[in-house]
Motif scaffolding. Structure first.
Motif, short mmCIF file in Angstrom:
data_model
loop_
_atom_site.label_atom_id
_atom_site.label_comp_id
_atom_site.label_asym_id
_atom_site.label_seq_id
_atom_site.Cartn_x
_atom_site.Cartn_y
_atom_site.Cartn_z
N THR A 8 12.75 -0.25 0.98
CA THR A 8 12.21 -1.41 1.71
C THR A 8 12.15 -2.66 0.84
O THR A 8 12.06 -3.77 1.37
CB THR A 8 10.81 -1.10 2.26
OG1 THR A 8 9.91 -0.81 1.18
CG2 THR A 8 10.85 0.07 3.23
N ILE A 9 12.18 -2.50 -0.49
CA ILE A 9 12.25 -3.68 -1.36
C ILE A 9 13.51 -4.47 -1.04
O ILE A 9 13.51 -5.70 -1.00
CB ILE A 9 12.23 -3.27 -2.84
CG1 ILE A 9 10.88 -2.64 -3.20
CG2 ILE A 9 12.49 -4.48 -3.74
CD1 ILE A 9 10.79 -2.17 -4.65
N TYR A 50 3.99 9.66 1.44
CA TYR A 50 4.74 8.42 1.29
C TYR A 50 6.00 8.69 0.45
O TYR A 50 5.92 8.69 -0.79
CB TYR A 50 3.88 7.34 0.64
CG TYR A 50 2.65 6.99 1.44
CD1 TYR A 50 2.70 6.03 2.44
CD2 TYR A 50 1.43 7.64 1.20
CE1 TYR A 50 1.58 5.71 3.18
CE2 TYR A 50 0.30 7.32 1.94
CZ TYR A 50 0.38 6.36 2.93
OH TYR A 50 -0.74 6.05 3.66
N PRO A 51 7.14 8.95 1.08
CA PRO A 51 8.37 9.26 0.33
C PRO A 51 8.81 8.09 -0.55
O PRO A 51 8.87 6.94 -0.09
CB PRO A 51 9.39 9.54 1.43
CG PRO A 51 8.84 8.89 2.66
CD PRO A 51 7.35 8.96 2.53
N LEU A 52 9.10 8.38 -1.79
CA LEU A 52 9.40 7.32 -2.76
C LEU A 52 10.71 6.61 -2.44
O LEU A 52 10.76 5.37 -2.46
CB LEU A 52 9.47 7.92 -4.17
CG LEU A 52 9.76 6.93 -5.30
CD1 LEU A 52 8.70 5.83 -5.34
CD2 LEU A 52 9.84 7.65 -6.63
N SER A 53 11.76 7.34 -2.12
CA SER A 53 13.06 6.72 -1.88
C SER A 53 13.03 5.75 -0.70
O SER A 53 13.58 4.65 -0.78
CB SER A 53 14.13 7.79 -1.65
OG SER A 53 13.78 8.62 -0.55
N ALA A 54 12.38 6.16 0.39
CA ALA A 54 12.31 5.31 1.58
C ALA A 54 11.51 4.04 1.29
O ALA A 54 11.89 2.95 1.75
CB ALA A 54 11.68 6.08 2.73
N HIS A 100 0.83 -1.21 0.00
CA HIS A 100 0.00 0.00 0.00
C HIS A 100 0.86 1.26 0.00
O HIS A 100 0.63 2.20 -0.78
CB HIS A 100 -0.92 0.00 1.22
CG HIS A 100 -1.66 1.29 1.43
ND1 HIS A 100 -1.12 2.33 2.18
CD2 HIS A 100 -2.87 1.72 1.01
CE1 HIS A 100 -1.96 3.34 2.19
NE2 HIS A 100 -3.04 3.00 1.49
N ASP A 101 1.88 1.29 0.85
CA ASP A 101 2.73 2.47 0.97
C ASP A 101 3.53 2.72 -0.31
O ASP A 101 3.66 3.87 -0.76
CB ASP A 101 3.68 2.32 2.15
CG ASP A 101 2.94 2.30 3.49
OD1 ASP A 101 1.71 2.48 3.49
OD2 ASP A 101 3.60 2.10 4.53
#
Length: 235
Positions: A76-77, A68-72, A56-57
């Motif tokens: 997580t991937i 929802y910051p894209l880089s962070a 979701h995020d």
């Protein structure tokens, strides 16, 4: 019901990267996850929510939602590949990697194997997101990347034999294509069940990630070049 013990496929080099990946997973579990588990379920849940992959995020981040910051979320991937839900989870994953990973590294070479492993992990994560884009449950575990290794092994060494502990009663040698093909079929069938909306919030095994990783392994092993052998044959 069908637990692999070992395979009979020989290797001709030391799988340093495979050892490193296994050691890194163990280190993360021992030094980060175990202390969080001792602090209680809430502490462990916070750790998983911060470093696990939440579809979701990431979906919101990709759509440009400022909260929802894209880089962070993209990071997580990677971090989610080295987290596990418990000792049984990590031992099962790493045992599979121990059996099949050394031969795939032997074929690809050390650096190429590391790249291959990470790409399969990313593909597995993206597959799970594509099927469960609104799931708020963190996905963790190395099984998606390991599924890619299994897919590569399936094509490279289909005739290898896998000693299998069947229903905890007896041992049986099975051809690798049967063992790995049967495993993939179970994951594929399970994906159709867990893809239902009710399963998005109930947790469990990320079967879609397994399917995505395995298929990625089948494809990527054809795109990667085989390593140039560095060993000598006898005269």
């Amino acid at each position: 019901m069908f637990f692999p013990i070992r395979d009979d496929q020989p290797r001709f080099s030391t799988p340093y990267v495979n050892y490193f990946i296994i050691a890194l997973n163990i280190a993360v579990y021992v030094f980060f996850e175990v202390p969080a588990q001792f602090q209680g379920p809430r502490a462990f849940a916070i750790l998983v929510s911060q470093f696990g992959l939440v579809p979701h995020d990431l979906t919101r981040a990709l759509s440009g939602t400022p909260q929802y910051p894209l880089s962070a979320n993209l990071l997580t991937i990677l971090t989610s590949m080295f987290l596990h839900a418990g000792w049984f989870h990590i031992l099962g994953n790493l045992w599979i990697l121990w059996i099949f990973g050394d031969n795939v590294e032997d074929y690809l070479g050390h650096f190429s194997y590391l790249v291959f492993y990470l790409i399969c992990g990313v593909a597995a994560a993206l597959t799970d997101i594509a099927i469960n884009p609104l799931s708020a449950l963190p996905m963790i575990g190395a099984s998606g990347a390991i599924a890619g290794v299994m897919g590569a092994y399936f094509l490279l060494y289909p005739r290898a034999q896998v000693l299998t502990w069947v229903t905890f009663i007896f041992f049986w040698w099975l051809p690798a294509w049967i063992w790995l093909g049967g495993w993939f079929l179970l994951q594929f069938l399970a994906t159709s069940v867990t893809a239902r909306p009710v399963s998005h919030q109930t947790g469990g095994v990320a079967f879609a990630a397994h399917v995505g990783g395995f298929v990625a392994g089948l494809i990527m092993i054809k795109l990667f070049r085989k390593r140039t052998p560095t060993y000598r044959y006898g005269s």
